[in-house]
Each structure stands twice: as C-alpha cells, then as structure tokens.
Design a protein around this motif. Structure first.
Motif, PDB file in Angstrom:
ATOM      1  N   PRO A   1      -7.316   6.254   1.138  1.00 20.44           N
ATOM      2  CA  PRO A   1      -6.271   6.712   2.369  1.00 20.44           C
ATOM      3  C   PRO A   1      -5.290   5.825   2.703  1.00 20.44           C
ATOM      4  CG  PRO A   1      -8.792   7.390   2.789  1.00 20.44           C
ATOM      5  CD  PRO A   1      -8.661   6.326   1.635  1.00 20.44           C
ATOM      6  N   LYS A   2      -3.994   6.277   2.957  1.00 22.10           N
ATOM      7  CA  LYS A   2      -2.995   5.353   3.308  1.00 22.10           C
ATOM      8  C   LYS A   2      -3.359   4.642   4.693  1.00 22.10           C
ATOM      9  CE  LYS A   2       0.398   8.858   4.681  1.00 22.10           C
ATOM     10  NZ  LYS A   2       1.483   9.303   4.173  1.00 22.10           N
TER      11      LYS A   2
ATOM     12  N   TRP B   1       0.953  -1.320  -0.143  1.00 21.37           N
ATOM     13  CA  TRP B   1       0.078   0.081   0.009  1.00 21.37           C
ATOM     14  C   TRP B   1       0.704   1.382   0.010  1.00 21.37           C
ATOM     15  CZ3 TRP B   1       0.641   3.294   4.173  1.00 21.37           C
ATOM     16  CH2 TRP B   1       1.211   2.502   5.267  1.00 21.37           C
ATOM     17  N   LYS B   2       1.937   1.182   0.534  1.00 19.09           N
ATOM     18  CA  LYS B   2       2.804   2.252   0.841  1.00 19.09           C
ATOM     19  C   LYS B   2       3.111   3.041  -0.839  1.00 19.09           C
ATOM     20  CE  LYS B   2       5.106   1.027   4.997  1.00 19.09           C
ATOM     21  NZ  LYS B   2       6.556   0.725   5.714  1.00 19.09           N
ATOM     22  N   ASN B   3       3.398   1.974  -1.606  1.00 19.89           N
ATOM     23  CA  ASN B   3       3.807   2.556  -3.033  1.00 19.89           C
ATOM     24  C   ASN B   3       2.391   2.714  -3.944  1.00 19.89           C
ATOM     25  OD1 ASN B   3       6.460   2.645  -2.754  1.00 19.89           O
ATOM     26  ND2 ASN B   3       6.482   0.160  -2.989  1.00 19.89           N
ATOM     27  N   ASN B   4       1.523   2.313  -3.488  1.00 18.55           N
ATOM     28  CA  ASN B   4       0.092   2.363  -4.338  1.00 18.55           C
ATOM     29  C   ASN B   4      -1.052   3.072  -3.615  1.00 18.55           C
ATOM     30  OD1 ASN B   4       1.028   0.391  -6.707  1.00 18.55           O
ATOM     31  ND2 ASN B   4       1.357  -0.900  -4.506  1.00 18.55           N
TER      32      ASN B   4
ATOM     33  N   ASP C   1      -6.346   3.822   5.961  1.00 22.76           N
ATOM     34  CA  ASP C   1      -7.179   2.764   5.976  1.00 22.76           C
ATOM     35  C   ASP C   1      -6.491   1.498   5.455  1.00 22.76           C
ATOM     36  OD1 ASP C   1      -9.267   4.416   6.468  1.00 22.76           O
ATOM     37  OD2 ASP C   1     -10.173   4.743   4.833  1.00 22.76           O
ATOM     38  N   LEU C   2      -5.601   1.719   4.366  1.00 18.71           N
ATOM     39  CA  LEU C   2      -4.844   0.659   3.938  1.00 18.71           C
ATOM     40  C   LEU C   2      -3.840   0.129   4.879  1.00 18.71           C
ATOM     41  CD1 LEU C   2      -4.147   2.142   0.521  1.00 18.71           C
ATOM     42  CD2 LEU C   2      -5.447   0.155   0.918  1.00 18.71           C
ATOM     43  N   GLU C   3      -3.244   0.843   5.628  1.00 23.21           N
ATOM     44  CA  GLU C   3      -2.307   0.316   6.557  1.00 23.21           C
ATOM     45  C   GLU C   3      -2.934  -0.480   7.430  1.00 23.21           C
ATOM     46  OE1 GLU C   3       1.329   2.138   9.679  1.00 23.21           O
ATOM     47  OE2 GLU C   3      -0.547   3.412   8.887  1.00 23.21           O
ATOM     48  N   GLU C   4      -4.214  -0.002   8.001  1.00 19.42           N
ATOM     49  CA  GLU C   4      -5.040  -0.608   9.286  1.00 19.42           C
ATOM     50  C   GLU C   4      -5.411  -2.130   8.444  1.00 19.42           C
ATOM     51  OE1 GLU C   4      -9.072  -0.222  11.762  1.00 19.42           O
ATOM     52  OE2 GLU C   4      -8.523   1.258  10.312  1.00 19.42           O
ATOM     53  N   GLU C   5      -5.671  -2.020   7.266  1.00 24.14           N
ATOM     54  CA  GLU C   5      -6.508  -3.043   6.718  1.00 24.14           C
ATOM     55  C   GLU C   5      -5.163  -4.288   6.642  1.00 24.14           C
ATOM     56  OE1 GLU C   5      -8.371  -4.701   2.212  1.00 24.14           O
ATOM     57  OE2 GLU C   5      -8.163  -2.528   2.785  1.00 24.14           O
ATOM     58  N   GLN C   6      -4.265  -3.878   6.160  1.00 20.32           N
ATOM     59  CA  GLN C   6      -2.886  -5.028   5.955  1.00 20.32           C
ATOM     60  C   GLN C   6      -2.572  -5.249   7.307  1.00 20.32           C
ATOM     61  OE1 GLN C   6      -0.152  -4.745   3.063  1.00 20.32           O
ATOM     62  NE2 GLN C   6       1.208  -6.164   4.082  1.00 20.32           N
ATOM     63  N   ARG C   7      -2.667  -4.392   8.568  1.00 22.58           N
ATOM     64  CA  ARG C   7      -2.555  -5.047  10.094  1.00 22.58           C
ATOM     65  C   ARG C   7      -3.329  -5.923  10.335  1.00 22.58           C
ATOM     66  NH1 ARG C   7      -2.079  -0.178  11.949  1.00 22.58           N
ATOM     67  NH2 ARG C   7      -4.259  -0.017  12.664  1.00 22.58           N
ATOM     68  N   ASN C   8      -4.542  -5.763  10.117  1.00 25.64           N
ATOM     69  CA  ASN C   8      -5.727  -6.716  10.487  1.00 25.64           C
ATOM     70  C   ASN C   8      -5.499  -7.979   9.811  1.00 25.64           C
ATOM     71  OD1 ASN C   8      -6.769  -4.711  12.062  1.00 25.64           O
ATOM     72  ND2 ASN C   8      -8.473  -3.933  10.598  1.00 25.64           N
ATOM     73  N   ILE C   9      -5.128  -7.961   8.555  1.00 29.83           N
ATOM     74  CA  ILE C   9      -4.773  -9.143   7.819  1.00 29.83           C
ATOM     75  C   ILE C   9      -3.813 -10.047   8.348  1.00 29.83           C
ATOM     76  CG2 ILE C   9      -3.950 -10.144   5.579  1.00 29.83           C
ATOM     77  CD1 ILE C   9      -5.746  -7.917   4.152  1.00 29.83           C
ATOM     78  N   GLU C  10      -2.693  -9.303   8.494  1.00 29.71           N
ATOM     79  CA  GLU C  10      -1.552  -9.926   9.147  1.00 29.71           C
ATOM     80  C   GLU C  10      -1.720 -10.528  10.725  1.00 29.71           C
ATOM     81  OE1 GLU C  10       1.422 -10.300   7.669  1.00 29.71           O
ATOM     82  OE2 GLU C  10       1.644  -8.505   6.202  1.00 29.71           O
ATOM     83  N   GLU C  11      -2.599  -9.900  11.345  1.00 22.66           N
ATOM     84  CA  GLU C  11      -2.768 -10.297  12.673  1.00 22.66           C
ATOM     85  C   GLU C  11      -3.903 -11.677  12.640  1.00 22.66           C
ATOM     86  OE1 GLU C  11      -4.569  -7.097  14.714  1.00 22.66           O
ATOM     87  OE2 GLU C  11      -2.857  -5.923  15.088  1.00 22.66           O
ATOM     88  N   ALA C  12      -4.638 -11.670  11.595  1.00 28.15           N
ATOM     89  CA  ALA C  12      -5.580 -12.898  11.477  1.00 28.15           C
ATOM     90  C   ALA C  12      -4.715 -14.006  10.984  1.00 28.15           C
ATOM     91  CB  ALA C  12      -6.743 -12.576  10.575  1.00 28.15           C
TER      92      ALA C  12
END
Length: 607
Positions: free
Chosen positions: A321-322, A311-314, A324-335
C-alpha cells in the motif's frame, strides 16, 4: 699414484653444492605457490611445502627440547584422548546460531536470529567434518565468481534469486555473476552510480558495512576499489548466504540488526549500506538508524536502496500500500534529520545521506528538543541492548581521517587524543615495529603466508591490528578480533582502515565451519587461562578452520605445551618453535596444519 687435490676444484664443488641447495629451496617455494584451485582433495601440496619449506627457511636455533623440555611440567600420563568426528548432520553447524534453538526464542525485534549459544553441558566435544568431496577453494580473484559446489551444496538460492543474478549453478561449481536484488545488471554499474556521489575511489572511503548482505556481491566488487566491507546477514531461509560470501573470499559474519548492539565500535565505518535488506528502518522511532549512526564516522555515508525510496513509482510492483510506504519514508526522513544526516542524492530507488562532521552544529545544543542522548560508553556493546538514543559527539568528532593506505600506518586519532588509557604514540609505533618483525619471522617459517594461498585470515587477539597491518595485501584480508576480556582497541583498528569485531572466545564465533584459511593468536590462551577450557577454544578453532588450513600461536611456553598436547588429539600436525630472538625467550611459536579429512574418513563419529 694419487694426485694432490686442487683447491680450485674444492671451491667449484662448494659453489655447485650451494647452487643446488638454493635451487631446491626455490623449487619448494614455487611448488607452494602453485595450488589446485579447488579440483583436488584439499591442498596437500601446500601442506608438504609448509613442512618441507621450513627446512630451507626456518629461523635458527629452533632447538626447543634442549632448552625448555622440562619447564612446562606437562604430565604425559594425562595425554588427551583423540577427538572423534561429529556426525555428518553437524557439517554446517553454527553453535550460536542453531536453527532449532533459535525457534525457541521470541520473534520480536529479530531476537530469535541473534546469538544464542549452547550451555557448557551441551557443547560438542567432537570435530566438525567437511562434506564429502570438499576441495580447496579457488584463489582470489577467481573465488569472487566461482565456488565449488561440494563446499556448500545448497541450490535453493539459484532458484529463489534466479532473475536477480545472485548465483547460478553450473556443473560442479556455483557462479556469482555479481548481481543483487537492487542491481540485477551487476555490482560494478551500481557502485559506479554510488561513486558519482561518494568518494569511493580515492581512499577517503575505506571501511564499509553491508547490512543484510545476501551473498555479499557489493562487498566483493568494492574490494578492487580498495574498500574493505564487513558484511552480515542472519542464518535464515536464505540458505547459506553468509557461507557463500566467505567461500568467495569476502569478509562476512552471521548477524542481524535486532535487539542487541552491533559488535563494532563507535565511528568505525566510512560508509554503511542497505540494498533491499528488509530492515524496518522507519519503525521503533528510528532505533536501527541510531545504531547505524553510532558505528558511522562523522562525515560518513548511508546508502539505502529499495523500498520505500521512490515509492510513488514503485508501490504497485512492490505490491505494498502506498500509504504504508509513504509513512515509512517519512519516518526515515525524520530520523535522518534528528541524527543530522543530510540527504545528498536520490536517484531511482537509491538515496544517499551524509552524516555531518559536527552533529551539534545542527542541533544547537545538548538540550535540543526531541533528542535523547545515550549515556553509556558507545564502545561497550557486547550483548548490550540497543537503545533509542543518539550517540553524543566526542571532542575529536571533526577529526579528518587520512586516505588509505596512508591511514594504515598513521597515528590513529584515538591514540593521538589519548583516548586509549596507557598507550602513547611511542608505544603504538613500537608495537608496529614489533609486528613487522614477527610477521617477517612467520614468513620464514611458512614462505607461502602472503602468496595468495591464505585469503581469509583471522587474528583472534588483534591488539592494535599490527599483525594485519604487516600482512596488508590485496591477496588477503584479516578479521581482527578483540576479545571482550582484552583492552578495547577495536576502534584503533578501524581507524587504521582495517576491520574487526568484538568476541568472547568462551563462545563460538558467528560464522560457518571451514571459513578461515589461517588463524593467528597472540597471547590468547594466557588471556583465557582461568576463564574457559582450552579444549573448547581449540575445538572452535578447528570448526572454523579449513582442511589444510594453518595456525600460528604465539604465547608463553608452558601454555603452548598444554595447547600442543590438545592439538595433537585433533588431527593437527604441530611444531613448537623458538621466538625469533632466540631459544632463551620464554615466549614461543606453535605452528600447525589441520589435516585433510571429510565425512566418513576412517573414524567413528561422535554424537
């Protein structure tokens, strides 16, 4: 004066006669193998060969009327009235995914895109017509790249997905270049990238699940690597995407990750995939990832391509919004961590996780903090609500699956461990032997069954998948359906490297009309004899069967006589035949061919 005949002359004439008969049989076989590849009005040649070829290849003693004419006790005065064609507006009707009905349901958790079938009083009692100009689809592998426009005349995706190389309109055909939202340069290059991490090419990965599949190019291009993919997507504003997939000859159903569990058993797939599939993986405390975990085998792979990866590059090009994307990836990594998935690759916008072979080794114990385990049978899924819980590992979780095709005829782990009640290894092997014999008999009845004429095949009551295993060929695939009324054997089917789905045949199947070339059913009507109307099942079979498609039914004679009576009112040509072991066996075989007809074909429409 007449001369006495020479015995040698008689032998010569007999030899010539035999040669001519054999030559004619071969000639009709070759005619059956040759088809029109989509440019004729159906496939009438194949129909004639199915009829004519039987004279050369039919199994002996098919004199049913002599031995069983009175056993069925059918009241001929109750002959079924001919079914009328439905109105042209129903050409692409999907009863359990009707757009108007869908809009009356909540949008939360995609509930409105799930199955919502009509009540009995609203079921159509007419035959779904093919559109004008409908033609026989191209043979595989040409069908992967080309679909006749008349069969699915919808151009919306050619505009909406133009720059992504999904689909292009060229003359009287659609062309599929093999592109996708995340692989506009083609599926082959994308799969090569995945294969550098995942053992796709050696038979280790055989069954795959594509969530939100689009026109199923990922599954289409995996086929030549001996990977069979179950693809699904909703019937939504991406018009006819699943219909295109099936017209291409790729396994697919109408479906969605929503509030209901997926219609597959636990530990079914070697690999699951999402290529910008718009599924909110990071929401609902990872509920959708937990459902993927349920159907993913220990040691299996999950591929996520697209947002929020990298997400940082895209984030600017994605116009999101970055934060939102950062939170989404964090939730995926935690799951993923909760599920004991290990990220083994992240390159560009594609990340790959591998499910550990022994999940409990990473959690420490059944009482690991933050983990809620599911308590229900993980294979009991039909219309069951999806839960926020982790499917616990079973005693044979770390079993090693043999590579395909060795996997096809090896003893499946569920059989070897005694997990299927009442089924021993010997019983399973005997079932395999029986289906090889049955399929050999089918090939004598219809000599083109494995010639490539029939690409999309369905087994409506699949058992252990013996019919599909005996037919296994790169020219075809079989959708193995395990009815919800039958013994739960779908897990065994997947362990063989085959694919399938749970379904209740009192309802419509999750597919478009005219999506299967051949339908097989063993004992299905006996199974449903007191559950729902035979008419409804047969009308649904007619809906999903292509014009001039074939049907093979194996059942008790009295049941098949009732079925034959109904089928005769449905524009099917039918023939009842003896069991391959002779006329005294009460089990019979009913073969049928659906006639070619389209909208406006010499009949009055109904409704």
């Amino acid at each position: 004066m007449a001369t006495k005949g020479n015995p040698g002359d008689n032998r010569t004439r007999s030899s010539v006669t035999i040669f001519i008969v054999v030559g004619l049989c071969c000639f009709f076989y070759l005619l059956g193998a040759w088809q029109r590849s989509g440019f004729g009005k159906g496939d009438s040649i194949a129909l004639e060969v199915t009829k004519t070829g039987a004279d050369c290849n039919i199994v002996p003693n098919l004199n049913f009327e002599t031995h069983h004419g009175g056993d069925a006790k059918i009241d001929q005065s109750n002959k079924v009235k001919e079914f009328k064609p439905c109105s042209a507006k129903y050409t692409d009707y999907t009863p359990c995914h009707d757009q108007k009905r869908a809009m009356t349901f909540p949008r939360t958790d995609m509930i409105y895109r799930e199955r919502h079938c009509p009540p009995q009083e609203q079921k159509l009692k007419c035959l779904i017509p093919a559109p004008k100009g409908y033609v026989t689809p191209f043979s595989w592998p040409k069908s992967r790249d080309y679909v006749p426009f008349a069969n699915a005349p919808y151009k919306a995706l050619t505009v909406e997905k133009a720059i992504q190389n999904w689909i292009q309109y060229e003359g009287n055909v659609f062309r599929f270049p093999g592109g996708g939202t995340q692989f506009p340069q083609g599926a082959d290059a994308y799969i090569d990238q995945l294969a550098s991490v995942i053992p796709i090419d050696n038979g280790t990965v055989r069954t795959a699940l594509d969530t939100g599949c689009g026109v199923a190019s990922w599954g289409a291009y995996l086929w030549k690597r001996n990977v069979v993919t179950m693809s699904f997507a909703p019937r939504d504003n991406h018009e006819a995407q699943v219909q295109f997939a099936l017209e291409r000859g790729v396994p697919a159903i109408v479906g969605v990750l929503g509030s209901i569990k997926l219609p597959y058993p636990s530990k079914a797939f070697d690999m699951a995939h999402c290529s910008r599939c718009l599924i909110p993986w990071g929401s609902n405390d990872g509920k959708y990832m937990m459902e993927v975990d349920r159907v993913l085998r220990p040691g299996g792979f999950w591929v996520l391509s697209g947002p929020p990866i990298n997400w940082k590059n895209n984030y600017k090009s994605w116009q999101r919004p970055k934060e939102d994307l950062e939170e989404e990836q964090r939730n995926i990594e935690e799951a993923a961590k909760l599920l004991c998935w290990k990220k083994i690759s992240e390159k560009g916008e594609t990340a790959i996780w591998q499910k550990t072979s022994n999940p409990e080794s990473c959690r420490g114990s059944e009482d690991a903090p933050g983990v809620t385990y599911c308590s229900d049978d993980p294979d009991d899924v039909w219309y069951k609500k999806m839960e926020k819980c982790v499917t616990p590992a079973t005693s044979n979780a770390d079993v090693e699956y043999k590579p395909f095709p060795e996997r096809l005829n090896a003893i499946p782990p569920r059989i070897a461990s005694g997990s299927v009640p009442g089924v021993s290894e010997d019983k399973y092997l005997e079932d395999n032997r029986q289906w090889k014999k049955h399929v050999n008999a089918y090939k004598k009845i219809n000599s083109i069954i494995d010639s490539g004429r029939y690409r999309n095949i369905m087994d409506m009551n699949a058992g252990f998948g013996g019919f599909a295993a005996a037919l296994e060929s790169p020219k075809l695939w079989v959708m193995n359906v395990v009815p919800t009324l039958a013994d739960n054997t779908l897990g065994v089917i997947y362990e063989r490297g085959l694919i399938g789905i749970y379904h209740d045949w009192c309802e419509a199947f999750s597919t478009y009309p005219r999506t299967y070339d051949l339908i097989h059913a063993n004992g299905l009507f006996t199974l449903y004899k007191d559950k729902c109307d035979f008419e409804d099942i047969l009308i649904e079979m007619d809906r999903i069967l292509r014009p001039e498609g074939a049907v093979i039914l194996r059942d008790e004679v009295d049941v098949l006589m009732k079925v034959k009576n109904i089928a005769g009112a449905m524009r099917w040509d039918t023939k009842l035949m003896d069991h391959e072991d002779g006329p005294l066996i009460p089990e019979k075989i009913l073969v049928a061919v659906k006639q070619y007809w389209v909208v406006g074909s010499n009949s009055t429409s109904s409704r």
